[in-house]
Scaffold this active site. Sequence first.
Site, PDB file in Angstrom:
ATOM      1  N   ASP A 113      -2.435  -1.240  10.385  1.00  0.00           N
ATOM      2  CA  ASP A 113      -2.668  -1.245   8.930  1.00  0.00           C
ATOM      3  C   ASP A 113      -3.322  -2.540   8.437  1.00  0.00           C
ATOM      4  OD1 ASP A 113      -1.633   1.253   8.514  1.00  0.00           O
ATOM      5  OD2 ASP A 113       0.321   0.572   7.795  1.00  0.00           O
ATOM      6  N   LYS A 120       0.847  -1.206   0.000  1.00  0.00           N
ATOM      7  CA  LYS A 120       0.000   0.000   0.000  1.00  0.00           C
ATOM      8  C   LYS A 120       0.886   1.262   0.000  1.00  0.00           C
ATOM      9  CE  LYS A 120       0.439   2.179   4.042  1.00  0.00           C
ATOM     10  NZ  LYS A 120       1.489   2.324   4.628  1.00  0.00           N
TER      11      LYS A 120
HETATM   12  O1  C5P Z   1      -0.123  -0.888  14.935  1.00  0.00           O
HETATM   13  P1  C5P Z   1       1.303  -1.159  14.638  1.00  0.00           P
HETATM   14  O2  C5P Z   1       1.836  -2.345  15.416  1.00  0.00           O
HETATM   15  O3  C5P Z   1       1.629  -1.266  13.180  1.00  0.00           O
HETATM   16  O4  C5P Z   1       2.097   0.116  15.154  1.00  0.00           O
HETATM   17  C1  C5P Z   1       3.490   0.123  15.377  1.00  0.00           C
HETATM   18  C2  C5P Z   1       3.820   1.333  16.220  1.00  0.00           C
HETATM   19  O5  C5P Z   1       3.632   2.540  15.466  1.00  0.00           O
HETATM   20  C3  C5P Z   1       2.937   1.516  17.457  1.00  0.00           C
HETATM   21  O6  C5P Z   1       3.461   0.802  18.550  1.00  0.00           O
HETATM   22  C4  C5P Z   1       3.001   3.006  17.681  1.00  0.00           C
HETATM   23  O7  C5P Z   1       4.207   3.351  18.324  1.00  0.00           O
HETATM   24  C5  C5P Z   1       3.100   3.567  16.272  1.00  0.00           C
HETATM   25  N1  C5P Z   1       1.779   3.987  15.738  1.00  0.00           N
HETATM   26  C6  C5P Z   1       1.184   5.120  16.256  1.00  0.00           C
HETATM   27  N2  C5P Z   1      -0.036   5.523  15.747  1.00  0.00           N
HETATM   28  C7  C5P Z   1      -0.630   4.847  14.756  1.00  0.00           C
HETATM   29  C8  C5P Z   1      -0.025   3.690  14.220  1.00  0.00           C
HETATM   30  C9  C5P Z   1       1.193   3.289  14.740  1.00  0.00           C
HETATM   31  O8  C5P Z   1       1.724   5.780  17.145  1.00  0.00           O
HETATM   32  N3  C5P Z   1      -1.793   5.284  14.264  1.00  0.00           N
END
Ligand code: C5P
Length: 293
Positions: free
Chosen positions: A138, A12
Amino acid sequence: MDRSFFVRAPAKINLGLTILRRRPDGYHDLESVMQQVSLADVLLFELLPTKGCRFLCTDPDLSGKDNLVYRAAAMLEDQAGKVLPGVRITLFKNIPVEAGLAGGSSDAAAALLGLNHCWQLGFSKTDLMGIAALLGSDVPYCLHGGTVLARGRGDKLEKLPDLPFFWVVLALPRGVSISTAAAYNSFDRELLGKPEIRPLVDAIKRSSKKDIINWLARDFTNTLETAILPGSDQVGELSSKLRALGLKPVLSGSGPALFMMFDNYNLARSAARAVEEESGRAYLCWTITGDEE
Ligand code: C5P
Protein backbone atom coordinates in the site's frame (compact mmCIF):
# COMPACT_ATOMS: atom_id res chain seq x y z
CA MET A 1 15.78 24.64 4.34
CA ASP A 2 13.84 24.71 7.63
CA ARG A 3 15.56 22.73 10.37
CA SER A 4 12.19 21.23 11.30
CA PHE A 5 8.94 20.62 9.44
CA PHE A 6 5.81 18.45 9.50
CA VAL A 7 4.43 16.00 6.92
CA ARG A 8 0.87 14.66 7.17
CA ALA A 9 0.19 10.95 6.54
CA PRO A 10 -3.52 10.46 5.72
CA ALA A 11 -5.51 7.26 6.21
CA LYS A 12 -6.97 5.45 3.20
CA ILE A 13 -10.23 3.60 2.68
CA ASN A 14 -11.02 0.99 0.00
CA LEU A 15 -14.30 1.86 -1.71
CA GLY A 16 -14.15 -1.59 -3.25
CA LEU A 17 -11.62 -4.43 -3.14
CA THR A 18 -11.64 -7.51 -5.36
CA ILE A 19 -9.07 -10.26 -5.03
CA LEU A 20 -8.44 -11.87 -8.40
CA ARG A 21 -5.92 -14.65 -7.77
CA ARG A 22 -3.08 -15.89 -5.59
CA ARG A 23 0.34 -15.26 -7.11
CA PRO A 24 3.38 -17.54 -7.10
CA ASP A 25 5.15 -15.05 -4.77
CA GLY A 26 2.45 -15.54 -2.11
CA TYR A 27 0.77 -12.17 -2.67
CA HIS A 28 -2.65 -11.76 -4.31
CA ASP A 29 -3.49 -9.79 -7.43
CA LEU A 30 -6.33 -7.42 -6.74
CA GLU A 31 -8.35 -4.51 -8.04
CA SER A 32 -9.19 -1.85 -5.52
CA VAL A 33 -10.41 1.73 -5.54
CA MET A 34 -8.44 3.57 -2.89
CA GLN A 35 -9.25 6.97 -1.43
CA GLN A 36 -7.55 9.14 1.17
CA VAL A 37 -9.45 10.77 4.03
CA SER A 38 -8.64 13.68 6.33
CA LEU A 39 -7.81 11.54 9.39
CA ALA A 40 -4.00 11.59 9.43
CA ASP A 41 -0.87 10.81 11.40
CA VAL A 42 1.70 13.61 11.54
CA LEU A 43 5.48 13.22 11.23
CA LEU A 44 7.81 15.87 12.61
CA PHE A 45 11.29 15.98 11.05
CA GLU A 46 14.10 17.76 12.95
CA LEU A 47 17.64 18.03 11.67
CA LEU A 48 20.22 17.20 14.36
CA PRO A 49 23.89 18.20 14.65
CA THR A 50 24.76 14.51 15.25
CA LYS A 51 24.69 11.66 12.68
CA GLY A 52 22.03 8.94 12.36
CA CYS A 53 18.27 8.69 12.34
CA ARG A 54 16.34 8.74 15.63
CA PHE A 55 12.72 7.66 15.67
CA LEU A 56 10.08 8.27 18.34
CA CYS A 57 6.35 7.59 18.34
CA THR A 58 3.60 8.87 20.63
CA ASP A 59 2.50 5.22 20.88
CA PRO A 60 5.47 3.53 22.64
CA ASP A 61 4.45 0.13 21.22
CA LEU A 62 5.23 1.48 17.75
CA SER A 63 8.59 3.10 18.56
CA GLY A 64 10.79 0.14 17.59
CA LYS A 65 13.12 -0.40 14.67
CA ASP A 66 10.54 -2.60 12.90
CA ASN A 67 8.29 0.44 12.40
CA LEU A 68 7.90 1.15 8.68
CA VAL A 69 9.11 4.73 9.25
CA TYR A 70 12.41 3.47 10.58
CA ARG A 71 12.63 0.91 7.77
CA ALA A 72 11.89 3.61 5.18
CA ALA A 73 14.72 5.73 6.60
CA ALA A 74 17.13 2.78 6.55
CA MET A 75 16.19 1.90 2.97
CA LEU A 76 16.59 5.48 1.76
CA GLU A 77 19.98 5.77 3.45
CA ASP A 78 20.99 2.51 1.79
CA GLN A 79 19.88 3.72 -1.65
CA ALA A 80 21.69 7.04 -1.14
CA GLY A 81 24.89 5.09 -0.37
CA LYS A 82 26.42 7.77 1.87
CA VAL A 83 26.34 8.94 5.49
CA LEU A 84 23.55 11.46 5.89
CA PRO A 85 22.91 14.29 8.38
CA GLY A 86 21.30 13.36 11.69
CA VAL A 87 17.53 13.59 11.86
CA ARG A 88 14.91 12.93 14.52
CA ILE A 89 11.50 11.78 13.31
CA THR A 90 8.58 11.96 15.74
CA LEU A 91 5.42 10.15 14.67
CA PHE A 92 2.20 11.54 16.18
CA LYS A 93 -0.13 8.57 15.80
CA ASN A 94 -3.84 9.18 15.21
CA ILE A 95 -4.82 6.45 12.73
CA PRO A 96 -5.86 3.18 14.41
CA VAL A 97 -3.29 0.40 13.95
CA GLU A 98 -4.00 -2.82 11.95
CA ALA A 99 -7.39 -1.42 11.04
CA GLY A 100 -7.33 -1.63 7.23
CA LEU A 101 -6.66 2.11 6.97
CA ALA A 102 -3.02 1.88 5.77
CA GLY A 103 -1.76 3.98 8.68
CA GLY A 104 1.69 2.33 8.76
CA SER A 105 2.01 2.49 4.96
CA SER A 106 1.08 6.16 4.94
CA ASP A 107 3.66 6.88 7.65
CA ALA A 108 6.29 5.13 5.49
CA ALA A 109 5.30 7.21 2.44
CA ALA A 110 5.50 10.43 4.50
CA ALA A 111 8.92 9.34 5.81
CA LEU A 112 10.20 8.89 2.24
CA LEU A 113 8.93 12.36 1.26
CA GLY A 114 10.20 14.06 4.41
CA LEU A 115 13.64 12.45 4.35
CA ASN A 116 14.11 13.01 0.61
CA HIS A 117 13.53 16.68 1.43
CA CYS A 118 15.59 17.07 4.60
CA TRP A 119 18.50 14.94 3.35
CA GLN A 120 18.29 16.77 -0.02
CA LEU A 121 18.59 13.45 -1.88
CA GLY A 122 16.84 14.60 -5.03
CA PHE A 123 15.10 11.25 -5.65
CA SER A 124 12.30 11.64 -8.22
CA LYS A 125 8.72 10.55 -7.49
CA THR A 126 9.38 7.50 -9.72
CA ASP A 127 12.49 6.60 -7.68
CA LEU A 128 10.51 6.95 -4.45
CA MET A 129 7.66 4.81 -5.86
CA GLY A 130 10.18 2.01 -6.47
CA ILE A 131 11.45 2.22 -2.87
CA ALA A 132 7.85 2.45 -1.60
CA ALA A 133 6.94 -0.85 -3.30
CA LEU A 134 9.78 -2.57 -1.43
CA LEU A 135 8.34 -1.36 1.89
CA GLY A 136 4.78 -2.67 1.39
CA SER A 137 1.94 -3.13 -1.10
CA ASP A 138 0.00 0.00 0.00
CA VAL A 139 3.00 2.34 0.32
CA PRO A 140 3.08 3.36 -3.40
CA TYR A 141 -0.60 4.34 -3.19
CA CYS A 142 0.01 6.37 -0.02
CA LEU A 143 2.82 8.22 -1.81
CA HIS A 144 0.55 8.87 -4.79
CA GLY A 145 -2.60 9.82 -2.85
CA GLY A 146 -5.96 10.90 -4.22
CA THR A 147 -8.44 8.55 -5.90
CA VAL A 148 -6.82 5.56 -7.56
CA LEU A 149 -7.62 2.16 -9.08
CA ALA A 150 -4.88 -0.11 -7.73
CA ARG A 151 -3.98 -3.38 -9.45
CA GLY A 152 -1.23 -6.00 -9.12
CA ARG A 153 -0.57 -6.52 -5.41
CA GLY A 154 -1.85 -2.95 -4.92
CA ASP A 155 1.25 -1.26 -6.35
CA LYS A 156 0.14 -0.70 -9.99
CA LEU A 157 -1.78 2.57 -9.89
CA GLU A 158 -4.23 4.13 -12.32
CA LYS A 159 -5.21 7.66 -11.34
CA LEU A 160 -8.97 8.24 -11.35
CA PRO A 161 -10.75 11.60 -11.30
CA ASP A 162 -10.90 13.02 -7.75
CA LEU A 163 -13.85 11.59 -5.85
CA PRO A 164 -16.58 14.18 -5.25
CA PHE A 165 -16.51 15.45 -1.63
CA PHE A 166 -18.10 13.13 0.97
CA TRP A 167 -18.18 13.14 4.75
CA VAL A 168 -16.77 9.84 6.00
CA VAL A 169 -17.50 8.13 9.30
CA LEU A 170 -14.98 5.45 10.27
CA ALA A 171 -16.34 2.88 12.72
CA LEU A 172 -14.12 0.50 14.70
CA PRO A 173 -15.11 -2.19 17.14
CA ARG A 174 -13.04 -1.60 20.30
CA GLY A 175 -9.94 -3.66 20.97
CA VAL A 176 -9.86 -5.41 17.60
CA SER A 177 -6.92 -5.38 15.19
CA ILE A 178 -6.50 -7.65 12.17
CA SER A 179 -3.22 -8.40 10.42
CA THR A 180 -3.29 -8.01 6.64
CA ALA A 181 -1.52 -11.35 6.15
CA ALA A 182 -4.13 -13.17 8.28
CA ALA A 183 -7.01 -11.65 6.29
CA TYR A 184 -5.43 -12.64 2.94
CA ASN A 185 -4.93 -16.17 4.28
CA SER A 186 -8.51 -16.77 5.31
CA PHE A 187 -10.99 -15.31 2.83
CA ASP A 188 -13.42 -17.52 0.89
CA ARG A 189 -11.59 -18.64 -2.32
CA GLU A 190 -14.96 -19.29 -4.00
CA LEU A 191 -15.33 -15.51 -4.20
CA LEU A 192 -12.15 -14.75 -6.16
CA GLY A 193 -13.00 -12.13 -8.79
CA LYS A 194 -16.00 -10.82 -6.83
CA PRO A 195 -17.31 -8.15 -6.55
CA GLU A 196 -17.02 -6.83 -10.12
CA ILE A 197 -15.40 -3.42 -9.52
CA ARG A 198 -16.08 -1.83 -12.94
CA PRO A 199 -19.45 -0.21 -11.97
CA LEU A 200 -17.67 1.67 -9.15
CA VAL A 201 -14.88 2.85 -11.44
CA ASP A 202 -17.46 4.00 -14.03
CA ALA A 203 -19.45 5.86 -11.36
CA ILE A 204 -16.27 7.69 -10.28
CA LYS A 205 -15.40 8.52 -13.91
CA ARG A 206 -18.90 10.00 -14.28
CA SER A 207 -18.49 11.82 -10.92
CA SER A 208 -21.90 10.39 -10.02
CA LYS A 209 -22.38 10.74 -6.26
CA LYS A 210 -25.63 8.78 -6.50
CA ASP A 211 -24.02 5.80 -8.23
CA ILE A 212 -21.05 5.83 -5.83
CA ILE A 213 -23.45 5.72 -2.87
CA ASN A 214 -25.46 2.96 -4.63
CA TRP A 215 -22.27 0.92 -5.02
CA LEU A 216 -21.50 1.30 -1.31
CA ALA A 217 -25.05 0.21 -0.42
CA ARG A 218 -24.51 -3.20 -2.06
CA ASP A 219 -24.30 -6.26 0.16
CA PHE A 220 -20.75 -7.07 -0.92
CA THR A 221 -17.96 -4.60 -1.80
CA ASN A 222 -14.79 -6.35 -0.58
CA THR A 223 -13.63 -9.98 -1.02
CA LEU A 224 -11.92 -9.82 2.40
CA GLU A 225 -15.34 -9.49 4.08
CA THR A 226 -15.40 -13.28 3.94
CA ALA A 227 -12.20 -13.69 6.00
CA ILE A 228 -12.87 -15.65 9.18
CA LEU A 229 -10.62 -14.15 11.84
CA PRO A 230 -10.42 -13.52 15.55
CA GLY A 231 -12.24 -10.21 15.85
CA SER A 232 -14.41 -10.61 12.78
CA ASP A 233 -17.40 -11.46 15.02
CA GLN A 234 -17.12 -8.02 16.63
CA VAL A 235 -16.87 -6.41 13.17
CA GLY A 236 -19.94 -8.36 12.00
CA GLU A 237 -21.84 -7.44 15.16
CA LEU A 238 -21.10 -3.70 14.84
CA SER A 239 -21.97 -3.84 11.14
CA SER A 240 -25.31 -5.59 11.82
CA LYS A 241 -26.24 -3.10 14.56
CA LEU A 242 -25.52 -0.16 12.24
CA ARG A 243 -27.46 -1.83 9.39
CA ALA A 244 -30.42 -2.30 11.74
CA LEU A 245 -30.39 1.51 12.11
CA GLY A 246 -30.60 1.91 8.34
CA LEU A 247 -26.87 2.70 7.91
CA LYS A 248 -24.64 1.06 5.28
CA PRO A 249 -21.19 0.34 6.78
CA VAL A 250 -18.55 -1.01 4.39
CA LEU A 251 -15.32 -2.85 5.29
CA SER A 252 -12.09 -1.00 4.43
CA GLY A 253 -9.13 -3.09 3.24
CA SER A 254 -8.47 -6.08 5.46
CA GLY A 255 -10.54 -4.52 8.28
CA PRO A 256 -11.63 -4.20 11.04
CA ALA A 257 -12.39 -0.55 10.14
CA LEU A 258 -15.83 -0.02 8.64
CA PHE A 259 -16.76 3.23 6.94
CA MET A 260 -19.87 5.09 5.80
CA MET A 261 -20.01 7.99 3.37
CA PHE A 262 -22.47 10.88 3.45
CA ASP A 263 -23.36 13.93 1.43
CA ASN A 264 -24.73 15.70 4.47
CA TYR A 265 -22.82 16.68 7.63
CA ASN A 266 -25.77 16.21 10.03
CA LEU A 267 -26.34 12.65 8.80
CA ALA A 268 -22.62 11.92 9.21
CA ARG A 269 -22.66 13.31 12.76
CA SER A 270 -25.71 11.20 13.67
CA ALA A 271 -23.99 8.10 12.25
CA ALA A 272 -20.85 8.84 14.31
CA ARG A 273 -23.04 9.12 17.43
CA ALA A 274 -24.74 5.82 16.57
CA VAL A 275 -21.32 4.13 16.33
CA GLU A 276 -20.36 5.41 19.80
CA GLU A 277 -23.75 4.34 21.23
CA GLU A 278 -23.08 0.85 19.88
CA SER A 279 -19.74 0.91 21.78
CA GLY A 280 -17.60 1.40 18.67
CA ARG A 281 -14.97 4.09 18.09
CA ALA A 282 -16.06 6.72 15.58
CA TYR A 283 -13.95 9.13 13.51
CA LEU A 284 -15.78 11.81 11.53
CA CYS A 285 -13.61 12.90 8.61
CA TRP A 286 -13.91 13.65 4.89
CA THR A 287 -12.47 12.67 1.53
CA ILE A 288 -9.41 14.60 0.36
CA THR A 289 -7.85 15.03 -3.07
CA GLY A 290 -4.22 14.23 -3.91
CA ASP A 291 -3.39 17.95 -4.14
CA GLU A 292 -4.42 18.63 -0.55
CA GLU A 293 -1.40 16.88 1.00
O1 C5P B 1 2.72 -5.79 1.30
P1 C5P B 1 2.41 -5.92 2.74
O2 C5P B 1 3.65 -6.12 3.58
O3 C5P B 1 1.53 -4.84 3.28
O4 C5P B 1 1.55 -7.26 2.87
C1 C5P B 1 1.35 -7.92 4.09
C2 C5P B 1 0.85 -9.32 3.79
O5 C5P B 1 -0.47 -9.27 3.24
C3 C5P B 1 1.67 -10.07 2.74
O6 C5P B 1 2.74 -10.75 3.34
C4 C5P B 1 0.66 -11.03 2.16
O7 C5P B 1 0.49 -12.13 3.02
C5 C5P B 1 -0.64 -10.24 2.23
N1 C5P B 1 -0.96 -9.57 0.94
C6 C5P B 1 -1.37 -10.35 -0.12
N2 C5P B 1 -1.69 -9.73 -1.32
C7 C5P B 1 -1.63 -8.40 -1.44
C8 C5P B 1 -1.21 -7.60 -0.35
C9 C5P B 1 -0.89 -8.23 0.84
O8 C5P B 1 -1.47 -11.57 -0.03
N3 C5P B 1 -1.97 -7.82 -2.60
